[in-house]
Design a protein around this motif. Structure first.
Motif, mmCIF file in Angstrom:
data_model
loop_
_atom_site.group_PDB
_atom_site.id
_atom_site.type_symbol
_atom_site.label_atom_id
_atom_site.label_comp_id
_atom_site.label_asym_id
_atom_site.label_seq_id
_atom_site.Cartn_x
_atom_site.Cartn_y
_atom_site.Cartn_z
ATOM 1 N N LYS A 3 0.834 -1.191 0.000
ATOM 2 C CA LYS A 3 0.000 0.000 0.000
ATOM 3 C C LYS A 3 0.873 1.247 0.000
ATOM 4 O O LYS A 3 1.925 1.280 0.647
ATOM 5 C CB LYS A 3 -0.928 0.024 1.209
ATOM 6 C CG LYS A 3 -1.885 1.208 1.191
ATOM 7 C CD LYS A 3 -2.917 1.141 2.293
ATOM 8 C CE LYS A 3 -3.835 2.360 2.215
ATOM 9 N NZ LYS A 3 -4.875 2.355 3.287
ATOM 10 N N ILE A 4 0.428 2.271 -0.722
ATOM 11 C CA ILE A 4 1.184 3.516 -0.839
ATOM 12 C C ILE A 4 0.459 4.638 -0.106
ATOM 13 O O ILE A 4 -0.745 4.846 -0.294
ATOM 14 C CB ILE A 4 1.384 3.900 -2.316
ATOM 15 C CG1 ILE A 4 2.160 2.804 -3.053
ATOM 16 C CG2 ILE A 4 2.122 5.236 -2.425
ATOM 17 C CD1 ILE A 4 2.260 3.027 -4.546
ATOM 18 N N ILE A 5 1.189 5.338 0.721
ATOM 19 C CA ILE A 5 0.696 6.540 1.402
ATOM 20 C C ILE A 5 1.063 7.752 0.553
ATOM 21 O O ILE A 5 2.197 7.873 0.092
ATOM 22 C CB ILE A 5 1.333 6.677 2.798
ATOM 23 C CG1 ILE A 5 0.950 5.496 3.699
ATOM 24 C CG2 ILE A 5 0.946 8.013 3.444
ATOM 25 C CD1 ILE A 5 -0.496 5.430 4.086
ATOM 26 N N LEU A 6 0.107 8.654 0.344
ATOM 27 C CA LEU A 6 0.360 9.896 -0.391
ATOM 28 C C LEU A 6 0.479 11.040 0.605
ATOM 29 O O LEU A 6 -0.404 11.239 1.448
ATOM 30 C CB LEU A 6 -0.770 10.171 -1.382
ATOM 31 C CG LEU A 6 -0.655 11.444 -2.227
ATOM 32 C CD1 LEU A 6 0.659 11.497 -2.994
ATOM 33 C CD2 LEU A 6 -1.840 11.551 -3.179
ATOM 34 N N SER A 7 1.554 11.800 0.499
ATOM 35 C CA SER A 7 1.851 12.839 1.479
ATOM 36 C C SER A 7 2.461 14.053 0.785
ATOM 37 O O SER A 7 2.977 13.955 -0.328
ATOM 38 C CB SER A 7 2.813 12.277 2.535
ATOM 39 O OG SER A 7 3.167 13.257 3.489
ATOM 40 N N ALA A 8 2.406 15.191 1.463
ATOM 41 C CA ALA A 8 2.961 16.427 0.899
ATOM 42 C C ALA A 8 3.252 17.420 2.011
ATOM 43 O O ALA A 8 2.679 17.349 3.101
ATOM 44 C CB ALA A 8 1.983 17.046 -0.101
ATOM 45 N N ASP A 9 4.161 18.353 1.717
ATOM 46 C CA ASP A 9 4.343 19.491 2.622
ATOM 47 C C ASP A 9 3.049 20.297 2.674
ATOM 48 O O ASP A 9 2.274 20.328 1.706
ATOM 49 C CB ASP A 9 5.472 20.390 2.114
ATOM 50 C CG ASP A 9 6.837 19.723 2.158
ATOM 51 O OD1 ASP A 9 6.991 18.707 2.871
ATOM 52 O OD2 ASP A 9 7.760 20.221 1.473
ATOM 53 N N SER A 10 2.820 20.986 3.784
ATOM 54 C CA SER A 10 1.586 21.757 3.955
ATOM 55 C C SER A 10 1.441 22.871 2.933
ATOM 56 O O SER A 10 0.350 23.410 2.742
ATOM 57 C CB SER A 10 1.535 22.357 5.365
ATOM 58 O OG SER A 10 2.633 23.251 5.575
ATOM 59 N N THR A 11 2.519 23.210 2.254
ATOM 60 C CA THR A 11 2.502 24.294 1.265
ATOM 61 C C THR A 11 1.836 23.900 -0.049
ATOM 62 O O THR A 11 1.791 24.704 -0.981
ATOM 63 C CB THR A 11 3.938 24.740 0.967
ATOM 64 O OG1 THR A 11 4.725 23.577 0.669
ATOM 65 C CG2 THR A 11 4.546 25.453 2.165
ATOM 66 N N CYS A 12 1.299 22.674 -0.150
ATOM 67 C CA CYS A 12 0.697 22.242 -1.422
ATOM 68 C C CYS A 12 -0.666 22.877 -1.679
ATOM 69 O O CYS A 12 -1.164 22.826 -2.808
ATOM 70 C CB CYS A 12 0.589 20.725 -1.489
ATOM 71 S SG CYS A 12 -0.677 20.004 -0.437
ATOM 72 N N ASP A 13 -1.304 23.441 -0.651
ATOM 73 C CA ASP A 13 -2.551 24.202 -0.819
ATOM 74 C C ASP A 13 -3.546 23.471 -1.716
ATOM 75 O O ASP A 13 -4.055 24.012 -2.704
ATOM 76 C CB ASP A 13 -2.245 25.593 -1.389
ATOM 77 C CG ASP A 13 -1.353 26.413 -0.466
ATOM 78 O OD1 ASP A 13 -1.238 26.059 0.726
ATOM 79 O OD2 ASP A 13 -0.748 27.394 -0.931
ATOM 80 N N LEU A 14 -3.863 22.245 -1.328
ATOM 81 C CA LEU A 14 -4.702 21.376 -2.146
ATOM 82 C C LEU A 14 -6.187 21.628 -1.953
ATOM 83 O O LEU A 14 -6.983 21.471 -2.884
ATOM 84 C CB LEU A 14 -4.370 19.914 -1.822
ATOM 85 C CG LEU A 14 -4.995 18.822 -2.667
ATOM 86 C CD1 LEU A 14 -4.563 18.956 -4.125
ATOM 87 C CD2 LEU A 14 -4.606 17.442 -2.132
ATOM 88 N N GLY A 15 -6.586 22.012 -0.765
ATOM 89 C CA GLY A 15 -8.011 22.169 -0.468
ATOM 90 C C GLY A 15 -8.585 20.904 0.152
ATOM 91 O O GLY A 15 -8.116 19.796 -0.101
ATOM 92 N N ASP A 16 -9.610 21.061 0.974
ATOM 93 C CA ASP A 16 -10.160 19.945 1.751
ATOM 94 C C ASP A 16 -10.767 18.849 0.880
ATOM 95 O O ASP A 16 -10.633 17.660 1.180
ATOM 96 C CB ASP A 16 -11.218 20.460 2.732
ATOM 97 C CG ASP A 16 -10.618 21.317 3.830
ATOM 98 O OD1 ASP A 16 -9.399 21.185 4.098
ATOM 99 O OD2 ASP A 16 -11.355 22.123 4.425
ATOM 100 N N GLU A 17 -11.444 19.233 -0.200
ATOM 101 C CA GLU A 17 -12.128 18.248 -1.039
ATOM 102 C C GLU A 17 -11.153 17.244 -1.646
ATOM 103 O O GLU A 17 -11.341 16.019 -1.557
ATOM 104 C CB GLU A 17 -12.900 18.967 -2.153
ATOM 105 C CG GLU A 17 -13.606 18.019 -3.114
ATOM 106 C CD GLU A 17 -14.265 18.736 -4.280
ATOM 107 O OE1 GLU A 17 -14.662 18.054 -5.248
ATOM 108 O OE2 GLU A 17 -14.389 19.989 -4.235
#
Length: 283
Positions: A3-17
């Motif tokens: 299984k792969i976990i997807l992660s990012a720095d908080s600066t990715c500004d992806l949005g909650d949805e």
């Protein structure tokens, strides 16, 4: 299958949805305001940063995520048999990617990606990684494909004022004063190799007109747009102006999705309020 976990720095500004849809985990940058330290968008907001500047004329310092923090963050997954894809803020403006790589080498099964970008332009790449995970693609291939995709990821934004860049030591007082007196609103272009920035077109006049013209300049008459989605990211922009720019985007290109997102504290504290950026991918 691992299984792969997807992660990012908080600066990715992806949005909650989209964060929920692709099960994205964030690690927050550090915000140091006065004598207190905060976690980006966890226990401090851009609005509080702007208020501190207007009332006390202080701006925060930002600090990247350290090697030890990444080690602690990833270890819980790696020790339980997961692999981790992690997208970092561009290496030209932060040491986060280098720190992440050092942690990855020590732990194994962590696959860092240098986004070469910032804010929701990173978010575009996070979504692409999420799509590949859902398709069952192995982590090393995802890392390779997303790293290559950074060359087609375009980020830029328009500043209403240079006051915050000047206060943060990234712009001279003369330049800031001249721009404000002339009502100049510069477009900041992000180099998608490392996220270093340069000043592009300098707009003049009313912000509403500037935002419309900036959006048209970026999107009009392009035949290479990836029309799956684009991001409209902002720091302290009114709903009326967001709607105005969204309408302009719709007039320029037939994107399937236009996501309106809010810039993180790390981004907002350097650009100030009334900042807006249009982020998109090309084919």
């Amino acid at each position: 299958m691992t299984k792969i976990i997807l992660s990012a720095d908080s600066t990715c500004d992806l949005g909650d949805e989209l964060k929920a849809k692709y099960q994205v985990h964030y690690y927050p940058f550090h915000i140091i305001l006065g004598d207190k330290q905060y976690q980006d968008n966890v226990d401090i907001t851009p609005e509080e940063i702007f208020q501190a500047y207007w009332e006390r004329k202080i701006l925060p310092k930002t600090a990247a995520i350290g090697v030890g923090e990444y080690l602690d963050y990833f270890r819980k997954w790696v020790e339980n048999g997961y692999q981790v894809i992690h997208l970092n803020l561009g290496s030209g403006i932060s040491s986060a990617y280098q720190n992440c790589c050092m942690a990855a080498r020590e732990l194994g099964n962590v696959f860092p990606i240098n986004s070469g970008n910032l804010s929701s332009a990173i978010g575009l790449l996070v979504v692409e990684a999420g799509k590949r995970i859902s398709q069952g693609m192995p982590a090393p291939q995802i890392q390779k494909e997303i790293q290559e995709l950074t060359a087609k990821c375009h980020g830029s934004f328009v500043l209403d004022t240079l006051e915050f860049l000047h206060a943060g030591g990234r712009c001279s007082a003369v330049a800031a004063l001249g721009a404000n007196l002339l009502r100049l609103k510069p477009c900041i272009e992000v180099n998608n190799r490392d996220a270093t920035m340069r000043v592009g077109k300098k707009y003049r006049g009313d912000l509403d007109k500037v935002l419309v013209q900036y959006t048209r300049d970026k999107l009009m008459n392009r035949d290479d747009l990836n029309l799956d989605r684009c991001f409209l990211v902002n720091a302290g922009i009114s709903k009326e102006r967001l709607n105005l720019v969204k309408k302009t985007i719709e007039e320029c290109a037939d994107f399937e999705h236009i996501y309106i997102t809010k810039a993180s504290c790390t981004i907002s504290c350097h650009c100030g309020p009334n900042t807006l950026g249009v982020m998109f991918l090309t084919k």
